[in-house]
Design an enzyme around this catalytic site. Structure first.
Site, PDB file in Angstrom:
ATOM      1  N   THR A   9       0.842  -1.180   0.000  1.00  0.00           N
ATOM      2  CA  THR A   9       0.000   0.000   0.000  1.00  0.00           C
ATOM      3  C   THR A   9       0.883   1.237   0.000  1.00  0.00           C
ATOM      4  OG1 THR A   9      -1.747   1.233   1.159  1.00  0.00           O
ATOM      5  CG2 THR A   9      -0.173   0.021   2.522  1.00  0.00           C
ATOM      6  N   ASP A  73      -8.260  -3.627   0.214  1.00  0.00           N
ATOM      7  CA  ASP A  73      -9.096  -2.672  -0.506  1.00  0.00           C
ATOM      8  C   ASP A  73     -10.343  -2.470   0.341  1.00  0.00           C
ATOM      9  OD1 ASP A  73      -9.299  -0.998  -2.883  1.00  0.00           O
ATOM     10  OD2 ASP A  73     -11.138  -2.125  -3.279  1.00  0.00           O
ATOM     11  N   HIS A 191     -13.715  -2.417  10.331  1.00  0.00           N
ATOM     12  CA  HIS A 191     -13.756  -3.363   9.216  1.00  0.00           C
ATOM     13  C   HIS A 191     -12.369  -3.884   8.893  1.00  0.00           C
ATOM     14  CE1 HIS A 191     -12.917   0.664   7.899  1.00  0.00           C
ATOM     15  NE2 HIS A 191     -12.682   0.322   6.651  1.00  0.00           N
ATOM     16  N   ARG A 192     -11.366  -2.984   8.909  1.00  0.00           N
ATOM     17  CA  ARG A 192     -10.007  -3.407   8.590  1.00  0.00           C
ATOM     18  C   ARG A 192      -9.424  -4.268   9.703  1.00  0.00           C
ATOM     19  NH1 ARG A 192      -8.416   1.160   7.300  1.00  0.00           N
ATOM     20  NH2 ARG A 192      -9.039   0.962   5.122  1.00  0.00           N
TER      21      ARG A 192
END
EC number: 3.6.1.66
Length: 274
Positions: A9, A73, A191-192
């Protein structure tokens, strides 16, 4: 020898967040980033799914580094916008990827949506690509709702306008945005955080390391986290092939046209901030 893993990333804030979650479990892994390897062109995120784009980035990272490569993502899916921006979250206001501009555009688009119908979900898919071609993905979801104005200065992206369902109210009984939470509070429910925690046992297995304490391959029951994979990989020669053209669809009036599956409802009407 401590195994090395590439985190593919270029987003510095995302890198910090991902590394922080991995470090939480004290895994014997040397996590390097894109600045630690020979530069290569950033791949185009041409897929229409989080999993597809995460795999594009992880595959390219593995090809250019020769190391096991992780990539994420993620984005926000707003019910009132038909689950958009979705994979376009970082470019919703254009290709400049400016957080404030993206956030402000979403707020303008939902400004006439009643406060009880502003549900949204943050979604993250983490991909792992191994040098021998094995591929794995995990998925994490955090449900909540949008505020009417930004609140808080932590985090990044859409954090200042997102109030998660799965949180403990503050001392005044108020629900906070993820930008008002500490890094540790956000990581615990994000969420991550969920997609990374679901990936860590898989990563440990692939590297021949002990499972992280507190996580189990057999019991990945983290709220909002789904385990996908292992998946059949494409030959290396096909990984960099161009994406095929999207076939022309039948007219909407054609009775033979497959009907899309209805979108799954979010968690219903969520508590709103005062």
């Amino acid at each position: 020898m401590t195994p090395r893993v590439l985190l593919a990333t270029g987003n510095g804030k995302k890198l910090t967040e991902l590394r922080r979650i991995i470090d939480e479990y004290d895994m014997d892994v040397d996590v390097i980033c894109l600045k630690d390897i020979e530069p290569y062109p950033e791949p185009d995120e041409t897929e229409w799914t989080f999993a597809g784009n995460a795999l594009i980035k992880a595959r390219q990272g593995m090809i250019h580094s020769g190391l096991p490569s992780l990539a994420d993502d993620s984005g926000i899916c707003v019910d009132a916008l038909g689950h958009m921006p979705g994979v376009r979250s970082s470019r919703w206001n254009g290709p400049e990827e400016e957080d404030i501009a993206n956030l402000e555009l979403v707020l303008r688009q939902v400004e006439d949506v009643p406060r009880g119908r502003r549900q949204a979900q943050f979604v993250s898919v983490m991909a792992l690509v191994m040098p021998d071609g094995r591929e794995f993905t995990t998925r994490g979801v955090m449900t909540g709702h949008l505020t009417t104005r930004p609140k808080g200065s932590h985090g990044f992206g859409y954090d200042p306008i997102f109030v998660p369902d799965d949180q403990v109210p503050d001392a005044d009984g108020r629900l906070r945005t993820t930008a008002e939470m500490t890094a540790e509070e956000k990581d615990a429910i994000s969420h991550r955080g969920r997609s990374v925690r679901a990936m860590l046992p898989i990563l440990a297995r692939q590297l021949g390391l002990p499972l992280p304490e507190g996580l189990s391959e057999e019991d990945l029951d983290l709220p909002g986290a789904d385990h996908e994979g292992p998946e059949t990989t494409l030959p290396a020669s096909e990984w960099t092939a161009s994406i095929p053209a999207i076939p022309r669809t039948r007219p909407a009036t054609d009775p033979a046209r497959p009907q899309p599956r209805p979108a799954e409802p979010s968690s219903g009407i969520t508590p709103l901030e005062p």
